[in-house]
Write a protein that holds these residues in place. Structure first.
Motif, PDB file in Angstrom:
ATOM      1  N   ASN A  65     -38.182 -27.640  53.948  1.00 41.69           N
ATOM      2  CA  ASN A  65     -37.745 -26.289  54.309  1.00 41.69           C
ATOM      3  C   ASN A  65     -37.616 -26.149  55.831  1.00 41.69           C
ATOM      4  N   LYS A  66     -38.482 -26.814  56.592  1.00 41.58           N
ATOM      5  CA  LYS A  66     -38.400 -26.737  58.053  1.00 41.58           C
ATOM      6  C   LYS A  66     -37.092 -27.347  58.554  1.00 41.58           C
ATOM      7  N   TYR A  67     -36.720 -28.520  58.030  1.00 43.49           N
ATOM      8  CA  TYR A  67     -35.466 -29.150  58.434  1.00 43.49           C
ATOM      9  C   TYR A  67     -34.276 -28.307  57.992  1.00 43.49           C
ATOM     10  N   TYR A  68     -34.382 -27.718  56.814  1.00 42.57           N
ATOM     11  CA  TYR A  68     -33.306 -26.874  56.304  1.00 42.57           C
ATOM     12  C   TYR A  68     -33.093 -25.654  57.208  1.00 42.57           C
ATOM     13  N   ILE A  69     -34.164 -25.035  57.636  1.00 41.58           N
ATOM     14  CA  ILE A  69     -34.052 -23.857  58.510  1.00 41.58           C
ATOM     15  C   ILE A  69     -33.470 -24.239  59.870  1.00 41.58           C
ATOM     16  N   ASP A  70     -33.911 -25.369  60.415  1.00 41.31           N
ATOM     17  CA  ASP A  70     -33.371 -25.809  61.707  1.00 41.31           C
ATOM     18  C   ASP A  70     -31.877 -26.080  61.622  1.00 41.31           C
ATOM     19  N   LEU A  71     -31.435 -26.680  60.522  1.00 38.44           N
ATOM     20  CA  LEU A  71     -30.016 -26.968  60.354  1.00 38.44           C
ATOM     21  C   LEU A  71     -29.207 -25.684  60.208  1.00 38.44           C
ATOM     22  N   CYS A  72     -29.743 -24.722  59.477  1.00 38.22           N
ATOM     23  CA  CYS A  72     -29.038 -23.441  59.318  1.00 38.22           C
ATOM     24  C   CYS A  72     -28.955 -22.694  60.646  1.00 38.22           C
ATOM     25  N   SER A 123     -28.830 -23.978  63.617  1.00 41.99           N
ATOM     26  CA  SER A 123     -27.894 -24.647  64.531  1.00 41.99           C
ATOM     27  C   SER A 123     -26.449 -24.272  64.248  1.00 41.99           C
ATOM     28  N   THR A 124     -26.175 -23.745  63.052  1.00 38.66           N
ATOM     29  CA  THR A 124     -24.810 -23.365  62.683  1.00 38.66           C
ATOM     30  C   THR A 124     -24.669 -21.874  62.421  1.00 38.66           C
ATOM     31  N   ARG A 158     -20.392 -34.075  58.920  1.00 41.89           N
ATOM     32  CA  ARG A 158     -20.166 -35.405  59.514  1.00 41.89           C
ATOM     33  C   ARG A 158     -20.878 -35.541  60.832  1.00 41.89           C
ATOM     34  N   ASN A 159     -20.837 -34.527  61.680  1.00 43.76           N
ATOM     35  CA  ASN A 159     -21.537 -34.594  62.962  1.00 43.76           C
ATOM     36  C   ASN A 159     -23.044 -34.600  62.769  1.00 43.76           C
ATOM     37  N   PHE A 160     -23.528 -33.899  61.770  1.00 42.55           N
ATOM     38  CA  PHE A 160     -24.970 -33.829  61.559  1.00 42.55           C
ATOM     39  C   PHE A 160     -25.515 -35.139  60.998  1.00 42.55           C
ATOM     40  N   LEU A 161     -24.738 -35.823  60.161  1.00 37.75           N
ATOM     41  CA  LEU A 161     -25.223 -37.050  59.533  1.00 37.75           C
ATOM     42  C   LEU A 161     -25.050 -38.270  60.414  1.00 37.75           C
ATOM     43  N   GLN A 162     -24.319 -38.164  61.524  1.00 40.24           N
ATOM     44  CA  GLN A 162     -24.136 -39.332  62.400  1.00 40.24           C
ATOM     45  C   GLN A 162     -25.420 -39.648  63.139  1.00 40.24           C
TER      46      GLN A 162
END
Length: 485
Positions: free
Chosen positions: A415-422, A424-425, A481-485
């Protein structure tokens, strides 16, 4: 005046204006004609490409010719068409092409890995010259040339030392239950009777299979270099990039931290360069690289045999394969397998069509596209592409989290990684309960595996699909694509 000089019609000046330099012609009218250029007049079409970026080449006879500068990638792609087109109905040519593209067909000259090989050679030579034990750790994703480069380096080190790989026997034979690692520990824990004991190379490939829960085997293996009378040069090779981060701190505390050499995934230009090496004359390939100012680390003699004296693939087909493989994983073995699959598609087309006069004699882009689709687009790819956006974000967060070496995690940490990703966008994240429900939906589809716990935050989460499938499914979206690189 410029207006007069640019006019092709003769003009008579006024009587007061006469030529001062020559009195013999002072009475003659001055005739102004256009000055002819020393070089022939260029047509407008040719003049368009005339620019300061054009290179001037010296040829025999002293005549300077101009030629438009091309990028190295463009030169490589164009050079595929320098040879005659192959005959796909010839069984000998067909088998030769498949053999060249096979993974087991090792090349004597390894390109795009010059810096990594140089570091390995310098490390080994330093240990041999100083007669000092040392350890080296080689890491990288599968298909990035680790084992192939190591085999090539072994050939260059043969002139420095007689390598001993598995052939050395301890002075005292132990019981049958003793492992080779235990025998090496006993060998270098005591002083050798012979003073001219040679250095020993120990190359351990696929270190991933030696990982245990407490990592005792890995620690004991690298501690061979710290034994009192050790003359071991240990080189370990592993596919896990994060393996060094997991066990290096412990090795550093044990005073046996190895030197690390990382093999990065192949880029599109590097994959095209390797295709070029396999599909053209070997000697011509070396000359071509010298014209591109690309260095090649030659660690064994260049073979005098020819690779392929004819053109098999359209350059655009090879570029498509290199682009897709580089975006997904950078695995060169995968790229070679896809090319072989494209040739099989071409064979099928030739068998199904009785009239081959209208068919191209080269493997085309459509053949390569079918091979790429079969190689990457598994049924799970369609499932991932049809998921809602937030579930795709959860998968990207899981991939990013598991790249740190973890095999599983908890919903709370995910959930922490999910929140950080959300954040950022600027996408509003859902709550922990909605995230838990999405994980259960992904678990029902076989993408995630959930453990059991009374508290949803403590439920273990494991990724059940390959990371390459997720990369291939989401590479069409720039954000993912940018996030998975």
């Amino acid at each position: 005046m410029p207006s007069i000089a640019s006019s092709p019609i003769a003009a008579s000046p006024s009587p007061k204006r006469r030529l001062r330099s020559n009195s013999n012609f002072s009475d003659e009218p001055v005739v102004c004609t256009p000055v002819k250029s020393l070089s022939p007049r260029k047509s407008p079409r040719k003049c368009v490409s005339d620019s300061p970026n054009r290179a001037r080449l010296n040829v025999e006879g002293g005549v300077g010719l101009t030629k438009a500068i091309k990028s190295p990638k463009k030169k490589l792609l164009d050079s595929f068409l320098d040879k005659p087109i192959w005959n796909p109905t010839d069984s000998e040519q067909l088998s030769a092409v498949k053999e060249v593209l096979h993974v087991s067909k090792a090349q004597s000259v390894i390109v795009c890995r010059e810096d990594e090989q140089k570091r390995i050679v310098e490390f080994s030579k330093q240990c041999l010259e100083q007669e000092k034990a040392g350890s080296l750790y080689i890491c990288g994703c599968p298909g990035t040339g680790k084992s192939l480069s190591m085999e090539n380096v072994k050939g260059s080190l043969a002139v420095w030392a007689k390598e001993i790989l598995g052939n050395s026997q301890p002075n005292k034979k132990s019981s049958g239950r003793s492992t080779p690692l235990r025998q090496l520990q006993q060998l270098y824990s005591q002083k050798q009777q012979s003073a001219d004991t040679k250095m020993m190379f120990v190359i351990a490939d696929e270190l991933d299979y030696l990982i245990t829960k407490d990592r005792v085997v890995l620690h004991d293996l690298f501690m061979l270099t710290t034994l009192p009378f050790s003359k071991v040069i240990l080189i370990g090779i592993a596919n896990a990039i994060d393996l060094a981060d997991r066990f290096l701190p412990k090795l550093q505390s044990l005073n046996c931290k190895p030197m690390v050499v990382s093999f990065r995934a192949y880029s599109m230009d590097q994959i095209i360069m390797i295709f070029k090496q396999r599909l053209m004359l070997v000697v011509n390939f070396i000359n071509l690289l010298s014209r591109f100012n690309v260095s090649v680390l030659q660690v064994s003699p260049i073979p005098k045999c020819q690779a392929l004296p004819y053109t098999v693939f359209q350059p655009q087909a090879l570029e498509l394969c290199a682009r897709k493989v580089a975006a997904a994983s950078g695995d060169m073995r995968k790229a070679l397998g896809i090319c072989r699959g494209a040739i099989e598609m071409f064979e099928t087309e030739l068998r199904e069509n009785t009239c081959t006069s209208n068919l191209s004699s080269m493997v085309r882009v459509d053949h390569m596209a079918i091979a790429l689709s079969r190689a990457y687009k598994s049924p799970i790819v369609d499932t991932i592409q049809s998921l809602p956006q937030h579930q795709q974000i959860v998968l990207c967060s899981a991939v990013k989290l598991f790249r740190r070496g973890k095999k599983d995690t908890t919903i709370g940490e995910l959930n922490k990684y999910y929140i950080d990703l959300c954040k950022s966008t600027s996408i509003p994240p859902v709550g922990i309960m909605e995230l838990s429900c999405m994980c259960r939906v992904l678990g029902d589809q076989g993408i995630l595996k959930l453990g059991h716990s009374r508290d949803d935050k403590l439920r273990r989460v494991t990724l059940q699909v390959d990371e390459a499938d997720i990369n291939f499914a989401l590479q069409g979206i720039r954000f993912f694509r940018n996030f998975l690189q």
